[in-house]
Design an enzyme around this catalytic site. Structure first.
Site, PDB file in Angstrom:
ATOM      1  N   ASN A  39     -16.986  -1.593  -7.748  1.00 34.01           N
ATOM      2  CA  ASN A  39     -16.529  -1.234  -9.097  1.00 34.01           C
ATOM      3  C   ASN A  39     -17.190   0.043  -9.607  1.00 34.01           C
ATOM      4  O   ASN A  39     -17.159   0.328 -10.804  1.00 34.01           O
ATOM      5  CB  ASN A  39     -16.831  -2.364 -10.085  1.00 34.01           C
ATOM      6  CG  ASN A  39     -16.200  -3.681  -9.711  1.00 34.01           C
ATOM      7  OD1 ASN A  39     -16.885  -4.661  -9.486  1.00 34.01           O
ATOM      8  ND2 ASN A  39     -14.882  -3.712  -9.631  1.00 34.01           N
ATOM      9  N   HIS A  67     -12.038  -5.157  -4.666  1.00 35.97           N
ATOM     10  CA  HIS A  67     -11.651  -3.857  -5.245  1.00 35.97           C
ATOM     11  C   HIS A  67     -12.016  -2.678  -4.338  1.00 35.97           C
ATOM     12  O   HIS A  67     -11.885  -1.522  -4.755  1.00 35.97           O
ATOM     13  CB  HIS A  67     -12.327  -3.669  -6.605  1.00 35.97           C
ATOM     14  CG  HIS A  67     -11.794  -4.567  -7.679  1.00 35.97           C
ATOM     15  ND1 HIS A  67     -10.496  -4.489  -8.130  1.00 35.97           N
ATOM     16  CD2 HIS A  67     -12.382  -5.571  -8.381  1.00 35.97           C
ATOM     17  CE1 HIS A  67     -10.300  -5.404  -9.066  1.00 35.97           C
ATOM     18  NE2 HIS A  67     -11.431  -6.077  -9.233  1.00 35.97           N
TER      19      HIS A  67
END
Length: 270
Positions: A39, A67
């Site tokens: 992130n 992610h």
């Protein structure tokens, strides 16, 4: 004796700044720094610029999660840096799920895995871990288990107890209070926590998070760029000559923004 730091999910600019300050305060203290960076770029994914920044701060290995591939240009550089994505992604997925480093003559295997409960349906992380251990021989094994369910993380910890040196959960961004040695000697923590802006919803502006839950509509999450409080979360520990874990501590350090935009250490938590 090796001194190692594991840093929980870095979220955007506030997280990068907090980690930079924290590592500058401890320059030369660690032989190995592992940080979850999925992130780190605006709260979603990685860019080459953010990767280079984290490495310049003193991070040695950047782990990932769901992610990892949010920024599409990651495919152009993921193999050029010490970046891990979950090892239980399908065969042929770009990047690597584990790597072995030699640190002061000690072979350290770092493994990144992702849980399957409330997550993408990847290969079984328990079995993938077994396969990695069959392939890679190392003195120490450190696992970043990126997962949503505490039960899955705990089950994995007990499954590898005595085979892994340390298992740290990531993904939920909320630090748990269960840092401990498991019965067979593995250092374990269900979630290492989030490195980023304090008084947010898992590192993002709180209002957007509230709106999403009230209206049940898609909301574009934003990282607060000028957060008044930022934090570093993680774990530090030592490994002695017998390859046993010693002197482990939870990391939770808050920094407060001053009028000139710099940050100063806040001695009390909050």
């Amino acid at each position: 004796m090796l001194r190692i730091a594991f840093i929980g999910d870095i979220v955007g600019r506030p997280g990068r700044r907090a980690l930079q300050i924290w590592l500058e305060e401890r320059k030369g203290e660690f032989d190995l720094v592992i940080a979850n960076g999925e992130n780190a770029a605006g709260g979603f994914g990685l860019t080459e610029k953010t990767v280079r920044a984290l490495l310049s701060f003193g991070v040695n290995v950047i782990t990932g999660g769901n992610h990892t591939f949010d920024k599409k240009d990651v495919f152009q550089f993921i193999d050029d840096f010490p970046i891990l994505r979950p090892a239980n992604y399908p065969p042929g997925t770009p990047g690597k799920g584990y790597m072995t480093l030699e640190v002061k003559g000690v072979k350290v295997l770092v493994v990144n895995l992702m849980g399957r409960v409330f997550m993408e349906c990847l290969d079984n992380p328990f079995r993938v871990f077994d396969s990695i251990l069959e392939e890679e021989k190392a003195d120490l094994v450190i696992v970043d288990f990126h997962g949503e369910a505490s039960s899955e993380k705990q089950a994995f910890g007990f499954y590898v107890d005595g085979r892994a040196t340390a298992v740290f959960g990531t993904h939920t961004h909320v630090q748990t209070a269960d840092l401990r040695l498991l019965p067979k000697g593995t250092l374990y923590m269900t979630d290492a926590g989030m490195t980023g802006a304090v008084n947010t919803v898992i590192g993002m502006e709180s209002q957007e998070g509230i709106e999403r839950f009230i209206k049940q509509l898609p909301v574009r999450f934003k990282v607060p760029e000028k957060a008044p409080l930022i934090q570093v979360c993680g774990v530090t520990f030592e490994v002695d000559e017998e390859l046993e874990v010693r002197n482990y501590e939870r990391v939770y350090q808050v920094y407060e923004r001053r009028g000139d935009g710099s940050y100063t250490r806040r001695e009390s938590s909050l």
